[in-house]
Design a protein around this motif. Structure first.
Motif, PDB file in Angstrom:
ATOM      1  N   MET A 187       0.762  -1.232   0.014  1.00  0.00           N
ATOM      2  CA  MET A 187       0.049   0.006   0.033  1.00  0.00           C
ATOM      3  C   MET A 187       0.809   1.314  -0.027  1.00  0.00           C
ATOM      4  N   VAL A 188       2.193   1.092  -0.129  1.00  0.00           N
ATOM      5  CA  VAL A 188       2.959   2.459   0.087  1.00  0.00           C
ATOM      6  C   VAL A 188       3.254   2.690  -1.401  1.00  0.00           C
ATOM      7  N   PRO A 189       2.651   4.098  -1.963  1.00  0.00           N
ATOM      8  CA  PRO A 189       3.004   4.398  -3.166  1.00  0.00           C
ATOM      9  C   PRO A 189       4.591   4.715  -3.259  1.00  0.00           C
TER      10      PRO A 189
ATOM     11  N   GLU B 188       6.151   7.019  -4.713  1.00  0.00           N
ATOM     12  CA  GLU B 188       6.570   8.419  -4.258  1.00  0.00           C
ATOM     13  C   GLU B 188       6.913   8.622  -2.928  1.00  0.00           C
ATOM     14  N   VAL B 189       6.401   8.003  -1.906  1.00  0.00           N
ATOM     15  CA  VAL B 189       6.264   8.475  -0.471  1.00  0.00           C
ATOM     16  C   VAL B 189       7.330   7.307   0.182  1.00  0.00           C
TER      17      VAL B 189
ATOM     18  N   THR C 160       8.148   6.966   4.178  1.00  0.00           N
ATOM     19  CA  THR C 160       7.436   6.128   5.044  1.00  0.00           C
ATOM     20  C   THR C 160       8.421   5.462   5.896  1.00  0.00           C
TER      21      THR C 160
ATOM     22  N   THR D 299      -1.725   6.578   3.225  1.00  0.00           N
ATOM     23  CA  THR D 299      -0.602   5.869   3.929  1.00  0.00           C
ATOM     24  C   THR D 299       0.155   6.776   4.757  1.00  0.00           C
ATOM     25  N   LEU D 300       0.667   7.723   4.446  1.00  0.00           N
ATOM     26  CA  LEU D 300       1.160   8.596   5.332  1.00  0.00           C
ATOM     27  C   LEU D 300       0.534   8.612   6.695  1.00  0.00           C
TER      28      LEU D 300
ATOM     29  N   VAL E 284       0.575   5.465   8.480  1.00  0.00           N
ATOM     30  CA  VAL E 284       2.009   5.166   9.129  1.00  0.00           C
ATOM     31  C   VAL E 284       2.161   6.042  10.420  1.00  0.00           C
TER      32      VAL E 284
END
Lengths: 214, 240, 383
Positions: free
Chosen positions: A64-66, A68-69, A73, B27-28, B31
């Motif tokens: 689920m982590v794109p 770009e980030v 993360t 997501t951020l 997290v």
């Protein structure tokens, strides 16, 4: 990608891709805190905790982590576990905490951890990622311990605080200073590359011997 | 340089696909939430142990410089001349205040005052703690809180007996009007100590020895003029 | 009879009976009187120290050459020079096991690491000394008085310390010989910590009294003069070092004679003369251009005095020379002589030998499409 865990995934970090002696990563904490074996081991354990936990979390979130980030993360995740370790060490022993100083917090920027997150944990399921991280951190631990024990033996004549040579021992002051770290690290690197080369030579000799017979 | 950057662009790369903003934020946020949870729970579960460790460390440092002490109370000497008791949770001292510890013996009598000081040594700041005895108006104990002096040379200040003998009764009397130290505390060359307010430096570790002298001098200079007029309050404080 | 051959090779085309080995051999010859005098001063301990350090150097060199780690041969005398010089810079009562450590480090870290003779960046003897200075700061600061009675039959107690063990203190031993503890301090240490300045003429020969000093400066200058006269050593470097040290010391002395000692004391105390004549002139580690030699020497002289005055250490020659060694490639670069026929006119001679970075190389992206015209590239020397 299958979820099978290979033995190689575990041993890779210990020997073939040892973070200290082969990849020469994470030198900043390595040189700074290895003044004594106890400090080195604490640092090794702290790094191990951060590495395994962050690998697990990164691996869990990998889908689920794109991209770009992803670095942001990973850093947030790593920083979280570093903070946890920071509190834990303070709770266990303040003395140890003072001795390790800022290097606990600096685990955040230890490139071994970010490197594992990026190269392995983000591409593998949690179990292999954790196993691999464990192997890596054991490799790092061994490296730290190898440096720390030599520096403590020469620099203070003790190992784990136990005197080895009696009270008349002349400490090598340079070994507990930063240059001593470089000297000892250089010595170990020399030793390991010599071992590696010897192994290689033996293998070629074997090959030559086989082809000679044939 | 900017003037020269008129570069004819021949090949325009295709624009990157629109970034999944919603996904990134989600997501951020997730997290951050997870990490915040972990940190808070770690902080909560270790809080007591950390506080106990810190208290033990402080007490040990104070007991080392004032051997008779059995309990300590932290105070801050305010710029206006008053003193204020600091609770266990108070971490922020009032601005301009000088912190110190009042140490009491087993009968609740004031055994001495302990204070921290610091001065630049050979490698880094040498932070020391010293014990002040109101009875003789002198420094009666000395310990190192933190230092990075050269092992084998500068760190002799912890162990060197001759050096530590300086702090059996180091004179820090105030002038008659209690506004400043009567004599400046300073380290002198090894073997030339002639007055009770001088510190006999370690031969070969003069810079570190001087740092210790300066640290005591500065700290005493800042603290004692405020502290001495209030000693009676401190003496009463524990009995009540 | 050999066949006539056409030998094609690159510069230098110098034809003289001076091989590396000859030069090194003569340096060793010139060091022998100095060693002899040093042994005369301190007796059997000095002899043992010189032997142990030199043998340690030779054994290390032999081991590392036979494993192919470094270039050179044992017979080129360079390891002998390193050993002798290293022993002369150590205190006579330096524990023998520490001396052996210094010798091994000098060759292994100072020389073999860089590839052997001619490739070393730093003077090997000083690398060895710097290591033991950092490792054993107490032992290396412990000098003993010279010309003691019975020095040829009795070791200085600290010499015979067991390996890895703390050497015995000299205070007891000196007391038995009716010296106070301060007799063991070197003139520089006495000046730095007690403000006592010894007369320069006493220092020059170091014959008077029981001064705790290295070998006599007068003798070193004499031996150095022999080397310079035979052209085994360039005279510019020692002259530049001593000149710049004397000038700096004299300026400071003129400003405040109460605080700074006279320049003669600065010149003849400590290891300045030995360093200037024998260590700074090491061919592999000093610039080859004449102008560069002056700059290099001036830098070392200045640094020596500055370190002696303003640092916590009494002696600064070692670090000054090591810093000079590190700077010498740079010094060579900025003091390249102008090639014959080039740049005589236009007053641009000084720019000739320096090659500013091509902005195009700094960053392709930053520099953009317009790269400045590469005016200086044709003159870039071929690698």
């Amino acid at each position: 990608m299958s979820a099978t865990v290979t033995w190689d995934e575990f041993t890779e970090g210990i020997w073939r891709q040892n973070p200290v002696f082969v990849m020469v990563l994470g030198l900043c904490p390595m040189l700074a805190v290895t003044v004594s074996a106890v400090n080195a081991m604490t640092m090794g354990l702290a790094t191990m905790f951060v590495l395994v936990c962050s690998s697990a979390l990164v691996s869990l979130m990998r889908k689920m982590v794109p991209k770009e980030v992803r670095i942001a993360t990973y850093i947030v995740i790593i920083a979280t576990f570093v903070t946890v370790v920071d509190y834990l060490i303070q709770a266990v022993s303040l003395e140890l905490y003072e001795a390790l100083g800022a290097f606990i917090q600096l685990i955040v920027v230890n490139c071994i951890i970010l490197g594992r997150a990026e190269a392995h944990a983000s591409k593998n399921p949690p179990l292999p990622a954790m196993i691999n991280a464990l192997g890596m951190s054991i490799g790092f631990f061994i490296g730290l311990f190898a440096l720390g024990s030599v520096r403590e033996i020469l620099g203070a004549g003790t190992l784990f605080g136990v005197s080895l040579f009696g009270s008349g021992f002349q400490p090598w002051v340079i070994m507990v200073l930063p240059p001593g770290g470089f000297f000892v690290l250089g010595g170990w690197l020399l030793f390991f590359s010599w071992m590696g080369r010897r192994k290689q030579r033996k293998q070629t000799e074997k090959l030559a011997g086989v082809s000679g017979h044939a | 340089m900017t003037d020269q950057r008129v570069i004819p662009v021949k090949h325009v790369p295709p624009p990157p696909p629109a970034s999944p903003t919603v996904g990134m934020i989600r997501t951020l946020g997730l997290v951050s939430a997870i990490c915040g949870l972990i940190i808070v729970s770690a902080y909560q579960s270790t809080y007591d142990a950390v506080a106990a460790n810190k208290r033990i460390a402080t007490e040990r440092a104070v007991f080392k410089v004032i051997p008779a002490a059995k309990s300590i109370v932290e105070y801050a000497a305010l710029p206006n001349g008053g003193i204020q008791k600091l609770g266990a949770g108070d971490t922020a001292t009032p601005s301009g205040a000088v912190g110190f510890f009042a140490a009491y013996d087993e009968h609740g009598r004031l055994a001495g005052i302990a204070a921290e000081g610091g001065a630049k040594g050979y490698a880094d700041t040498v932070r020391i703690m010293f014990g002040y005895s109101p009875a003789c108006q002198c420094v009666v104990g000395f310990g190192v809180v933190a230092m990075r002096e050269t092992p084998g040379i500068g760190d002799k200040i912890i162990k060197d007996r001759e050096f530590l003998a300086n702090f059996a009764a180091l004179d820090v009397k105030l002038t008659a009007d209690l506004s400043a130290l009567a004599n400046e505390v300073m380290a002198v060359k090894h073997g030339t100590k002639s007055n009770p307010w001088q510190i006999d430096a370690i031969a070969g570790a003069t810079i570190t020895s001087r740092a210790v002298g300066r640290a005591i001098n500065d700290a005493a200079q800042a603290l004692l003029p405020r502290l001495v007029p209030k000693l009676e309050i401190l003496q009463k404080a524990q009995k009540s | 009879m050999t066949q006539p051959l056409i030998e094609i090779r690159s510069a230098p085309h110098l034809k003289a009976a001076k091989s590396v080995e000859t030069i090194m051999r003569h340096v060793v010859y010139s060091l022998l009187p100095i060693c002899a005098f040093y042994i005369f001063q301190y007796g059997i301990s000095a002899l043992a120290s010189i032997l142990v350090v030199t043998i340690a150097c030779l054994l290390t060199e032999r081991a590392l050459i036979s494993t192919g780690t470094q270039a050179g041969r044992l017979s080129d005398f360079s390891a002998v020079i390193t050993g002798l010089l290293l022993a002369l810079t150590l205190p006579p009562g330096f524990p023998l096991w520490m001396g052996a450590v210094a010798g091994v480090v000098a060759i292994a870290l100072g020389k073999a690491l860089f590839g052997g003779i001619g490739f070393n960046v730093f003077n090997p003897a000083l690398v060895g000394r710097a290591f033991v200075q950092a490792a054993f700061p107490t032992a290396i600061a412990t000098y003993t008085p010279s010309f003691l009675a019975g020095r040829f039959t009795e070791f200085i107690p600290s010499s015979l310390a067991l390996p890895l063990m703390i050497p015995a203190g000299a205070a007891e031993w000196l007391k038995a010989k009716q010296f106070d503890a301060l007799a063991g301090a070197t003139p520089l240490a006495k000046w730095k910590f007690d403000g006592v300045v010894v007369n320069a003429d006493e220092l020059l020969t170091s014959l008077s009294g029981h001064m705790a000093v290295g070998p006599a400066p007068a003798l070193i200058l004499l031996c150095g003069a022999y080397l310079a006269a035979r052209r085994f050593m360039d005279w510019r470097i020692p002259v530049a070092i001593l000149g710049s040290a004397a000038l700096t010391a004299w300026l400071l002395f003129a400003i405040d004679p109460g605080r700074y000692p006279n320049p003669f004391f600065m010149l003849f105390s400590g290891g300045l003369i030995l360093g200037a004549v024998y260590m700074a002139t090491d061919m592999a580690t000093s610039p080859v251009t004449p102008k560069g030699m002056w700059v290099y020497g001036a830098l070392i002289g200045l640094l020596t005095v500055v370190i002696r005055y303003y640092s916590g250490l009494p002696e600064g020659v070692m670090y000054a020379i090591l810093i000079g060694n590190a700077a010498s490639p740079l010094i060579e670069r900025i003091t390249q002589p102008t090639p014959f026929g080039r740049g005589v006119s236009l007053g641009r001679t000084r720019k000739r030998a320096s090659y500013p970075l091509n902005p195009g190389y700094i960053s392709r992206e930053e520099a953009g499409a317009v790269t400045p015209k590469k005016r200086f590239l044709p003159r870039k020397p071929k690698k």
